[in-house]
Enzyme design. Structure first.
Site, mmCIF file in Angstrom:
data_model
loop_
_atom_site.group_PDB
_atom_site.id
_atom_site.type_symbol
_atom_site.label_atom_id
_atom_site.label_comp_id
_atom_site.label_asym_id
_atom_site.label_seq_id
_atom_site.Cartn_x
_atom_site.Cartn_y
_atom_site.Cartn_z
ATOM 1 C CG ASP A 13 -1.703 -1.326 1.228
ATOM 2 O OD1 ASP A 13 -2.254 -1.580 0.276
ATOM 3 O OD2 ASP A 13 -1.860 -1.854 2.380
ATOM 4 C CE LYS A 16 3.028 -2.570 -4.778
ATOM 5 N NZ LYS A 16 2.424 -2.363 -3.210
ATOM 6 N N GLY A 40 -4.342 -4.514 -4.133
ATOM 7 C CA GLY A 40 -5.306 -3.736 -4.560
ATOM 8 C C GLY A 40 -4.784 -2.510 -4.921
ATOM 9 C CG HIS A 41 -1.800 -2.262 -7.846
ATOM 10 N ND1 HIS A 41 -1.090 -2.838 -8.885
ATOM 11 C CD2 HIS A 41 -1.168 -2.439 -6.651
ATOM 12 C CE1 HIS A 41 -0.132 -3.390 -8.038
ATOM 13 N NE2 HIS A 41 -0.022 -3.109 -7.020
ATOM 14 C CD GLN A 219 0.652 -8.944 -2.299
ATOM 15 O OE1 GLN A 219 1.341 -9.639 -2.990
ATOM 16 N NE2 GLN A 219 -0.795 -8.758 -2.774
HETATM 17 P P1 IMP Z 1 -2.650 -12.873 2.147
HETATM 18 O O1 IMP Z 1 -1.988 -12.215 1.130
HETATM 19 O O2 IMP Z 1 -4.297 -12.705 2.128
HETATM 20 O O3 IMP Z 1 -2.489 -14.308 2.414
HETATM 21 O O4 IMP Z 1 -2.591 -11.863 3.532
HETATM 22 C C1 IMP Z 1 -1.369 -12.259 4.095
HETATM 23 C C2 IMP Z 1 -1.060 -10.809 4.923
HETATM 24 O O5 IMP Z 1 -0.540 -9.780 3.894
HETATM 25 C C3 IMP Z 1 -2.077 -9.901 5.606
HETATM 26 O O6 IMP Z 1 -1.531 -9.424 6.564
HETATM 27 C C4 IMP Z 1 -2.612 -9.063 4.453
HETATM 28 O O7 IMP Z 1 -3.441 -7.923 5.288
HETATM 29 C C5 IMP Z 1 -1.405 -8.791 3.763
HETATM 30 N N1 IMP Z 1 -1.639 -8.172 2.511
HETATM 31 C C6 IMP Z 1 -1.870 -8.877 1.409
HETATM 32 N N2 IMP Z 1 -1.983 -8.249 0.245
HETATM 33 C C7 IMP Z 1 -1.743 -6.973 0.776
HETATM 34 C C8 IMP Z 1 -1.712 -5.793 -0.055
HETATM 35 O O8 IMP Z 1 -1.919 -5.813 -1.262
HETATM 36 N N3 IMP Z 1 -1.473 -4.648 0.744
HETATM 37 C C9 IMP Z 1 -1.122 -4.686 1.909
HETATM 38 N N4 IMP Z 1 -1.196 -5.713 2.715
HETATM 39 C C10 IMP Z 1 -1.679 -6.948 1.911
#
Ligand code: IMP
Length: 406
Positions: A13, A16, A40-41, A219
């Protein structure tokens, strides 16, 4: 010919999407190499806002070919919804502009169920990401190529049947309706089919032609399965190494762009040394509108952690910083940045005087308040890397270029 990679230097976040979109107007190819619909872009162009989860941000500009690489996990249902969402907003999405690697793994409704029952303490996005990567590593996954070879639904039925027999015995949460899931997968698989190709051939073809290529990370570095704050991480390689395994093609990136938010946020559980559980943290959340693009969850907020960032720079070899969300720091009396940790692991802060002036929309560095410039200069010095670009607001044009990208 430009070969760039954009990666989140913190916990995701960092903003990007905006940089990717800005660059993708000049790019022939944009590649995603890890993650899935957990990303989430947000891309804002004029008065239009696009929130993307699995499709690379390069799609919005209309120029670039976009690849979802072999290192990604693709949920065919979300993929088809996202294609329709973009088409409804007037974005051209077609199999010649969007390619899904035949080696990418498929996220199924079973994975989403498992995410719910297995990963509560991590605070995942619930998109089935970890269980899909788990099946990949267990060598029991389903790949996009199985949609092409006609074995997809048989494999899905076997996968759902196997998990059902275990889950019914182990978990209280009722298992998914398998018949319903088969029908959904069948429909979404058909939708996905024309987009599937051998993406290594595609990427290599662009490389050979001398095309402009952008790799778009999802991420952030400290959510990396190896280098992140394990187990509070995502299940893919979000740092630079993932770009190679997740696309399958070697190339030397001219610019390795680290996106650094001017403060820190994270969603989900896990360590966060500079977190502010007080009114200052609340103010950062409000100023930065820090709510997850995928789940809508409020993001945890805190001061910039330079000590941690230094590690991110070791891992990724960034040679260009894009500093984001600077405008959210206006009005704070003082601003802190962690430069070390003490023997108890607590952050040691350096204090900077704040600035009252609004910086939103500034495009000329000489217009920034003096205290703001001091803060930026310190970040640059500490990280021993030039800040090339400073984002001063959500709009595409709210940018200060210190170092031209082209
Ligand atoms: P998962 O990717 O859904 O397995 O989540 C694992 C961890 O990564 C959690 O703490 C999510 O909140 C975090 N996470 C996954 N995708 C994002 C992203 O795009 N931005 C920020 N945190 C993320």
């Amino acid at each position: 010919m430009a070969k760039y990679i954009v990666l989140g230097a913190q916990w995701g976040d960092e903003g990007k999407g905006k940089i990717v979109d800005l660059l993708s107007g000049k790019m022939d190819l944009v590649v995603r190499f890890q993650g899935g619909a957990n990303a989430g872009h947000t891309v804002i162009i004029g008065d239009k806002k696009y929130v993307l989860h699995i499709i690379p941000g390069g799609i919005v500009s209309g120029k670039a070919t976009n690849v979802i690489g072999n290192g990604c996990v693709v949920d065919p249902i979300i993929f088809s919804e996202e294609v329709k969402y973009l088409q409804d907003k007037g974005v051209k999405v077609s199999p010649d502009k969007l390619i899904v690697s035949s080696q990418a793994h498929i996220v199924t409704p079973v994975h989403k169920y498992l995410d719910k029952v297995l990963n509560k303490k991590i605070g995942t996005t619930g998109r089935g990401i970890g269980p899909a990567y788990g099946d990949k590593i267990h060598r029991t996954g389903i790949r996009a190529e199985n949609i092409l070879d006609g074995s997809f639904i048989d494999r899905f039925c076997e996968h759902a049947g196997n998990y059902k027999s275990i889950c019914d015995q182990v978990y209280d949460e009722p298992f998914i309706d398998v018949d319903e899931a088969v029908a959904e997968m069948e429909k979404a698989g058909k939708y996905l089919k024309p987009y599937i190709q051998d993406s290594i051939e595609v990427i290599y073809g662009f490389l050979k032609k001398g095309a402009n290529i952008l790799y778009e990370g999802a991420q952030g570095t400290f959510l990396d399965i190896d280098h992140g704050t394990y187990p509070f991480v995502t299940s893919s390689s979000t740092s630079i190494g993932g770009a190679y395994t997740g696309s399958g093609v070697f190339m030397e990136f001219d610019k390795r762009i680290g996106i650094v938010k001017a403060y820190t946020t994270r969603v989900g559980e896990g360590p966060f040394p500079t977190e502010l559980n007080d009114a200052t943290g609340e103010r950062l959340r409000k100023n930065g509108n820090e709510f997850g693009a995928t789940t809508g969850r409020p993001r945890r907020c805190g001061w910039l952690d330079l000590k941690l960032l230094k590690r991110s720079f070791m891992i990724n070899g960034f040679n260009y910083i894009s500093l984001s969300k600077l405008s959210c720091l206006s009005g704070f009396e003082k601003i802190l940045a962690a430069v070390d940790y003490d023997s108890k692991g607590q952050p040691v802060y350096k204090e900077f005087p704040g600035w009252e002036e609004e910086v939103e929309g500034i495009t000329d560095i000489s217009k920034l308040p003096a205290n703001c410039v001091k803060y930026i200069d310190f970040i640059e010095e500490y990280l021993e890397t030039p800040i090339g670009m400073i984002s001063t607001g959500p709009d595409r044009n709210n940018i200060i270029f210190k170092e031209a990208l082209f």
